[in-house]
Design a protein around this motif. Sequence first.
Motif, mmCIF file in Angstrom:
data_model
loop_
_atom_site.group_PDB
_atom_site.id
_atom_site.type_symbol
_atom_site.label_atom_id
_atom_site.label_comp_id
_atom_site.label_asym_id
_atom_site.label_seq_id
_atom_site.Cartn_x
_atom_site.Cartn_y
_atom_site.Cartn_z
ATOM 1 N N GLN A 248 -5.002 1.325 19.882
ATOM 2 C CA GLN A 248 -5.973 0.363 19.375
ATOM 3 C C GLN A 248 -7.363 0.769 19.867
ATOM 4 N N GLN A 249 -8.254 1.026 18.929
ATOM 5 C CA GLN A 249 -9.619 1.420 19.264
ATOM 6 C C GLN A 249 -10.601 0.453 18.611
ATOM 7 N N ASN A 250 -11.540 -0.041 19.407
ATOM 8 C CA ASN A 250 -12.535 -0.996 18.916
ATOM 9 C C ASN A 250 -11.894 -2.196 18.229
ATOM 10 N N GLY A 251 -10.761 -2.599 18.777
ATOM 11 C CA GLY A 251 -10.094 -3.792 18.271
ATOM 12 C C GLY A 251 -9.221 -3.592 17.050
ATOM 13 N N HIS A 252 -9.053 -2.321 16.588
ATOM 14 C CA HIS A 252 -8.259 -2.069 15.381
ATOM 15 C C HIS A 252 -7.231 -0.963 15.611
ATOM 16 N N VAL A 253 -6.149 -1.030 14.849
ATOM 17 C CA VAL A 253 -5.080 -0.034 14.906
ATOM 18 C C VAL A 253 -4.971 0.649 13.546
ATOM 19 N N ASN A 254 -4.920 1.983 13.561
ATOM 20 C CA ASN A 254 -4.744 2.753 12.329
ATOM 21 C C ASN A 254 -3.250 2.930 12.058
ATOM 22 N N TRP A 255 -2.736 2.137 11.112
ATOM 23 C CA TRP A 255 -1.311 2.162 10.789
ATOM 24 C C TRP A 255 -0.980 3.142 9.659
ATOM 25 N N ASP A 256 -1.964 3.865 9.115
ATOM 26 C CA ASP A 256 -1.749 4.653 7.893
ATOM 27 C C ASP A 256 -0.606 5.654 8.027
ATOM 28 N N ASN A 257 -0.635 6.508 9.045
ATOM 29 C CA ASN A 257 0.411 7.533 9.199
ATOM 30 C C ASN A 257 1.771 6.897 9.425
ATOM 31 N N TRP A 258 1.795 5.836 10.203
ATOM 32 C CA TRP A 258 3.052 5.141 10.486
ATOM 33 C C TRP A 258 3.627 4.564 9.184
ATOM 34 N N LEU A 259 2.773 3.968 8.367
ATOM 35 C CA LEU A 259 3.246 3.373 7.117
ATOM 36 C C LEU A 259 3.605 4.414 6.063
ATOM 37 N N GLN A 260 2.967 5.583 6.136
ATOM 38 C CA GLN A 260 3.264 6.644 5.169
ATOM 39 C C GLN A 260 4.736 7.010 5.212
ATOM 40 N N SER A 276 -2.260 -9.460 17.735
ATOM 41 C CA SER A 276 -3.604 -9.094 17.283
ATOM 42 C C SER A 276 -3.606 -7.805 16.480
ATOM 43 N N ALA A 277 -2.596 -6.953 16.687
ATOM 44 C CA ALA A 277 -2.524 -5.682 15.958
ATOM 45 C C ALA A 277 -1.840 -5.825 14.602
ATOM 46 N N VAL A 278 -1.148 -6.942 14.387
ATOM 47 C CA VAL A 278 -0.377 -7.125 13.158
ATOM 48 C C VAL A 278 -1.289 -7.385 11.961
ATOM 49 N N LEU A 279 -2.446 -7.981 12.193
ATOM 50 C CA LEU A 279 -3.345 -8.274 11.074
ATOM 51 C C LEU A 279 -3.775 -6.987 10.371
ATOM 52 N N ASP A 280 -4.008 -5.909 11.145
ATOM 53 C CA ASP A 280 -4.326 -4.612 10.540
ATOM 54 C C ASP A 280 -3.146 -4.083 9.736
ATOM 55 N N LEU A 281 -1.927 -4.285 10.255
ATOM 56 C CA LEU A 281 -0.724 -3.831 9.563
ATOM 57 C C LEU A 281 -0.569 -4.551 8.229
ATOM 58 N N TYR A 282 -0.799 -5.842 8.200
ATOM 59 C CA TYR A 282 -0.737 -6.601 6.956
ATOM 60 C C TYR A 282 -1.699 -6.016 5.917
ATOM 61 N N ARG A 287 -1.929 -1.261 0.736
ATOM 62 C CA ARG A 287 -2.267 0.030 0.130
ATOM 63 C C ARG A 287 -1.019 0.792 -0.289
ATOM 64 N N PHE A 288 0.057 0.565 0.454
ATOM 65 C CA PHE A 288 1.296 1.291 0.192
ATOM 66 C C PHE A 288 2.267 0.463 -0.648
ATOM 67 N N ALA A 289 1.786 -0.623 -1.193
ATOM 68 C CA ALA A 289 2.602 -1.509 -2.035
ATOM 69 C C ALA A 289 3.828 -2.008 -1.290
ATOM 70 N N LEU A 290 3.668 -2.264 0.006
ATOM 71 C CA LEU A 290 4.746 -2.808 0.822
ATOM 72 C C LEU A 290 4.493 -4.291 1.063
ATOM 73 N N GLU A 291 5.510 -5.090 0.820
ATOM 74 C CA GLU A 291 5.387 -6.525 1.031
ATOM 75 C C GLU A 291 5.989 -6.878 2.384
ATOM 76 N N ILE A 292 5.139 -7.455 3.244
ATOM 77 C CA ILE A 292 5.605 -7.867 4.569
ATOM 78 C C ILE A 292 6.677 -8.931 4.416
ATOM 79 N N VAL A 312 -0.711 -14.304 6.321
ATOM 80 C CA VAL A 312 0.073 -14.664 5.135
ATOM 81 C C VAL A 312 0.807 -13.405 4.686
ATOM 82 N N PRO A 313 2.174 -13.423 4.722
ATOM 83 C CA PRO A 313 3.052 -14.525 5.112
ATOM 84 C C PRO A 313 2.960 -14.833 6.611
ATOM 85 N N THR A 314 3.392 -16.043 6.973
ATOM 86 C CA THR A 314 3.317 -16.458 8.373
ATOM 87 C C THR A 314 4.128 -15.500 9.242
#
Length: 359
Positions: A248-260, A276-282, A287-292, A312-314
């Motif tokens: 987590q850098q500057n309050g954000h997590v880059n999930w792109d490679n993980w989600l790829q 706090s890191a889940v909001l970035d994941l949502y 972008r990857f058409a994945l529904e949480i 959202v979703p909770t």
Amino acid sequence: MTNKPTMGSKRVTSQDVAKHAGVSRSVVSAVLNGTRGIGVSAQTREIVLASIAELNYQVDAQARSMKTGRSMTIAAFGDTAHPLFIRLLEGMQRAGEREGYHLLLCSPKSGENREEDREGRHKLLDLYRQRKIDGIVTLDDTSYADSDWADEVRRIGVPYVSVEGYAEENSISSVHADYRGSMETALDYLTERYPELTQAQKIAPEYAEIESAALGGKVNWAEQQRKTGYLDWCSRRNLKPHATNLLQQNGHVNWDNWLQVRAEQHARPVLVNWSSAVLDLYRIARRFALEIGEDLPVMAADNTIHGDRLSVPTLSCMEIPYADMGRAAVEILLRRIEGETDRPAKMWLPAILKPGESA
């Protein structure tokens, strides 16, 4: 709205309560103060408490202070910019108010400056020497274990409780969240929800451990407990663990490679250590058409910013009970102030499972 009766314009006294309840004044005092040597049955206690409520009796803190030589004030020390401190104060205030105690709110000028933190703590010791406070509760980092501060507390004899600090120091009273236990609860929940992705394939839910770049690679005690809890849980169930580290850098997590990777396969449930890191994941999952919840079951092992309400979703999560930790800290502190015990106390409170729509 009408007020409760107050005996006309006359201030309600403990003698009024005793007469109303049909008991002696010493019994009322015993109920209010937990006085030793005066046996009060559960039934009598309930009658006295009902009279107190009906007459709207208020403890005279000034009179009690003059009688006991106490200030009837507890110092609460922590970073007021930290939302967790506010939740801690909620529990502290409620527990103190029941016993006629007030809170003195104290905070270092900067939550990041150790010298200012140390200076603020030592000002509290001066206040204790001046009998302006009767004890101290601090909200600390989970790895906090300052030996110099502990030595000063013991030397002066000030009643003191740390919330989150001194986890492995038995000479200091402290209150903690049960981080290992919360991992087990979360993992049990996920395996029950998704048996086809866990038990059937003998694969554990994935653990995504977020690390803060600001910590420079240091892992605090709570995160160590979570990781150990995860590995122990997998071992006991003969499930293959799969842990991932993300920065987590500057309050954000880059999930792109993980989600790829997960966009190309049926994803197992994932347990993230920080809500706090889940909001970035949502956000990035779209972008990857994945529904949480459907394509990617997600849960947080630490919900400290009400992340379940902001998403959202909770979000399914484990709620760290900071208000209850504040209440417990005051209860321990008051026992020390009243001289009921001089032995350090350790208390571990379970996190609370909050099922949501994400898993």
